[in-house]
Write a protein that holds these residues in place. Sequence first.
Motif, PDB file in Angstrom:
ATOM      1  N   PHE A  49       0.515  -1.326  -0.112  1.00  0.00           N
ATOM      2  CA  PHE A  49       0.034   0.299  -0.246  1.00  0.00           C
ATOM      3  C   PHE A  49       1.050   1.227   0.534  1.00  0.00           C
ATOM      4  N   ASP A  50       0.189   2.000  -0.383  1.00  0.00           N
ATOM      5  CA  ASP A  50       0.835   3.927  -0.385  1.00  0.00           C
ATOM      6  C   ASP A  50      -0.101   4.168   1.047  1.00  0.00           C
ATOM      7  N   LEU A  51       0.194   4.821   1.992  1.00  0.00           N
ATOM      8  CA  LEU A  51      -0.256   5.152   2.681  1.00  0.00           C
ATOM      9  C   LEU A  51      -1.012   6.736   2.247  1.00  0.00           C
ATOM     10  N   ASP A  52      -0.091   6.887   1.672  1.00  0.00           N
ATOM     11  CA  ASP A  52      -0.048   8.842   1.247  1.00  0.00           C
ATOM     12  C   ASP A  52      -0.623   9.139   0.042  1.00  0.00           C
ATOM     13  N   GLY A  53      -1.643   8.578   0.225  1.00  0.00           N
ATOM     14  CA  GLY A  53      -2.503   8.804  -0.849  1.00  0.00           C
ATOM     15  C   GLY A  53      -3.210   9.761  -1.028  1.00  0.00           C
ATOM     16  N   THR A  59      -7.762  16.814 -11.599  1.00  0.00           N
ATOM     17  CA  THR A  59      -6.920  15.681 -10.629  1.00  0.00           C
ATOM     18  C   THR A  59      -7.821  14.776 -10.594  1.00  0.00           C
ATOM     19  N   ASN A  60      -7.783  13.966 -11.695  1.00  0.00           N
ATOM     20  CA  ASN A  60      -8.733  12.196 -11.554  1.00  0.00           C
ATOM     21  C   ASN A  60      -7.977  11.549 -10.489  1.00  0.00           C
ATOM     22  N   HIS A  61      -8.345  10.675 -10.077  1.00  0.00           N
ATOM     23  CA  HIS A  61      -7.645   9.398  -9.631  1.00  0.00           C
ATOM     24  C   HIS A  61      -8.619   8.285 -10.115  1.00  0.00           C
ATOM     25  N   LYS A  62      -8.081   6.963 -10.798  1.00  0.00           N
ATOM     26  CA  LYS A  62      -8.365   5.839 -10.784  1.00  0.00           C
ATOM     27  C   LYS A  62      -8.854   5.347  -9.083  1.00  0.00           C
ATOM     28  N   TYR A  63     -10.123   4.644  -8.773  1.00  0.00           N
ATOM     29  CA  TYR A  63     -10.322   3.281  -8.256  1.00  0.00           C
ATOM     30  C   TYR A  63     -10.300   2.243  -8.949  1.00  0.00           C
ATOM     31  N   ASN A  64      -9.707   1.394  -7.697  1.00  0.00           N
ATOM     32  CA  ASN A  64      -9.891  -0.259  -7.726  1.00  0.00           C
ATOM     33  C   ASN A  64     -11.686  -0.922  -7.928  1.00  0.00           C
ATOM     34  N   ALA A  65     -12.318  -1.144  -8.151  1.00  0.00           N
ATOM     35  CA  ALA A  65     -13.451  -1.902  -8.316  1.00  0.00           C
ATOM     36  C   ALA A  65     -13.979  -1.902  -7.505  1.00  0.00           C
ATOM     37  N   ALA A  66     -12.794  -3.258  -6.117  1.00  0.00           N
ATOM     38  CA  ALA A  66     -12.949  -2.869  -4.881  1.00  0.00           C
ATOM     39  C   ALA A  66     -12.311  -2.354  -3.781  1.00  0.00           C
ATOM     40  N   VAL A  67     -12.635  -1.235  -4.051  1.00  0.00           N
ATOM     41  CA  VAL A  67     -12.321   0.157  -3.221  1.00  0.00           C
ATOM     42  C   VAL A  67     -13.574  -0.309  -2.075  1.00  0.00           C
ATOM     43  N   VAL A  68     -12.670  -0.165  -0.947  1.00  0.00           N
ATOM     44  CA  VAL A  68     -12.989   0.078   0.575  1.00  0.00           C
ATOM     45  C   VAL A  68     -13.765   1.623   0.701  1.00  0.00           C
ATOM     46  N   VAL A  69     -14.830   2.299   0.802  1.00  0.00           N
ATOM     47  CA  VAL A  69     -15.267   3.304   1.368  1.00  0.00           C
ATOM     48  C   VAL A  69     -16.115   2.721   3.069  1.00  0.00           C
ATOM     49  N   TYR A  70     -14.822   4.902   3.866  1.00  0.00           N
ATOM     50  CA  TYR A  70     -15.682   3.856   4.740  1.00  0.00           C
ATOM     51  C   TYR A  70     -16.420   5.463   5.259  1.00  0.00           C
ATOM     52  N   GLY A  71     -17.764   5.243   5.654  1.00  0.00           N
ATOM     53  CA  GLY A  71     -18.197   6.758   6.657  1.00  0.00           C
ATOM     54  C   GLY A  71     -19.108   7.209   5.334  1.00  0.00           C
ATOM     55  N   LYS A 131     -19.099  12.720  -3.377  1.00  0.00           N
ATOM     56  CA  LYS A 131     -19.034  14.137  -3.582  1.00  0.00           C
ATOM     57  C   LYS A 131     -19.632  15.007  -2.420  1.00  0.00           C
ATOM     58  N   GLY A 132     -18.610  15.916  -1.928  1.00  0.00           N
ATOM     59  CA  GLY A 132     -18.926  16.918  -0.907  1.00  0.00           C
ATOM     60  C   GLY A 132     -17.918  16.777   0.654  1.00  0.00           C
ATOM     61  N   TYR A 133     -17.147  15.328  -0.190  1.00  0.00           N
ATOM     62  CA  TYR A 133     -16.786  14.663   1.205  1.00  0.00           C
ATOM     63  C   TYR A 133     -14.859  15.467   1.320  1.00  0.00           C
ATOM     64  N   GLU A 134     -14.899  15.750   2.226  1.00  0.00           N
ATOM     65  CA  GLU A 134     -13.427  15.835   2.806  1.00  0.00           C
ATOM     66  C   GLU A 134     -12.670  14.546   2.311  1.00  0.00           C
ATOM     67  N   VAL A 135     -11.441  13.911   1.851  1.00  0.00           N
ATOM     68  CA  VAL A 135     -11.621  12.334   2.095  1.00  0.00           C
ATOM     69  C   VAL A 135      -9.866  12.550   2.341  1.00  0.00           C
ATOM     70  N   THR A 136      -9.714  10.634   2.836  1.00  0.00           N
ATOM     71  CA  THR A 136      -7.982  10.644   2.719  1.00  0.00           C
ATOM     72  C   THR A 136      -8.660   8.714   1.804  1.00  0.00           C
ATOM     73  N   THR A 137      -7.131   8.372   1.545  1.00  0.00           N
ATOM     74  CA  THR A 137      -6.609   7.360   0.845  1.00  0.00           C
ATOM     75  C   THR A 137      -5.945   6.557   0.536  1.00  0.00           C
ATOM     76  N   VAL A 138      -5.703   5.206   0.238  1.00  0.00           N
ATOM     77  CA  VAL A 138      -5.247   4.396   0.386  1.00  0.00           C
ATOM     78  C   VAL A 138      -4.896   4.029  -1.232  1.00  0.00           C
ATOM     79  N   LEU A 139      -3.538   3.972  -1.759  1.00  0.00           N
ATOM     80  CA  LEU A 139      -3.468   3.633  -3.258  1.00  0.00           C
ATOM     81  C   LEU A 139      -2.692   1.720  -3.016  1.00  0.00           C
ATOM     82  N   ASN A 140      -3.703   1.158  -3.839  1.00  0.00           N
ATOM     83  CA  ASN A 140      -2.773   0.367  -4.197  1.00  0.00           C
ATOM     84  C   ASN A 140      -0.932  -0.166  -4.925  1.00  0.00           C
TER      85      ASN A 140
END
Length: 190
Positions: free
Chosen positions: A122-126, A148-160, A168-177
């Motif tokens: 993982f890259d914890l600093d997505g 600034t588009n970022h691809k997401y994996n089909a099996a992405v886990v969304v928390y919240g 859309k409209g949320y502040e988020v943090t992400t993790v990359l594979n």
Amino acid sequence: QCWAYGYVNIAVTRGIAKGYPDGTFRPQGPVSQAEALTMVMRALGYKDSLPGDWPIDYIMAGASDTVGLVEAGFTPSASATRAFVAEMVAGMLECELVGEVKDYPGEFAGNGKFFGEEKLGFDLDGPSGMVTAVSTTNKEITIGTPGTNHKYNAAVVVYGVDTVSALKGYEVTTVLNSKGDIIFVSTEGV
């Protein structure tokens, strides 16, 4: 054959689980918070050579500033709920892997590698920031200013929130594979 056989086998092979003193494993039984902490700490590289008796040895190491997995409300004998284990594993992703110091048994030092990056790729600093657009067709999340588009994996886990499209409209943090795709999104203030 029990559903957990393969998982138990892997955990034993990697030194994460050791079972009960009678040599049995009880995959259907409850796991205490102390047992869950011990398995997480072993995954980080800690061994049973920690000073003191179990579970105090793992609790003290887990409560240290360098690990930080034991927080207020930790009750060693209480059952570890799924939520408790999920929080602990999430915390573990940013923990440094350790090894026992050769000349000082029972002392452990970090090796400069972090569990999530080293063991799981993982890259914890997505990317992080405000989600301004989501395209489920292209599997892209726009974070920050448009463009600034970022691809997401089909099996992405969304928390919240319930779905990717609801971000859309949320502040988020992400993790990359390892391919640079978003595999985990957490909304702020949840």
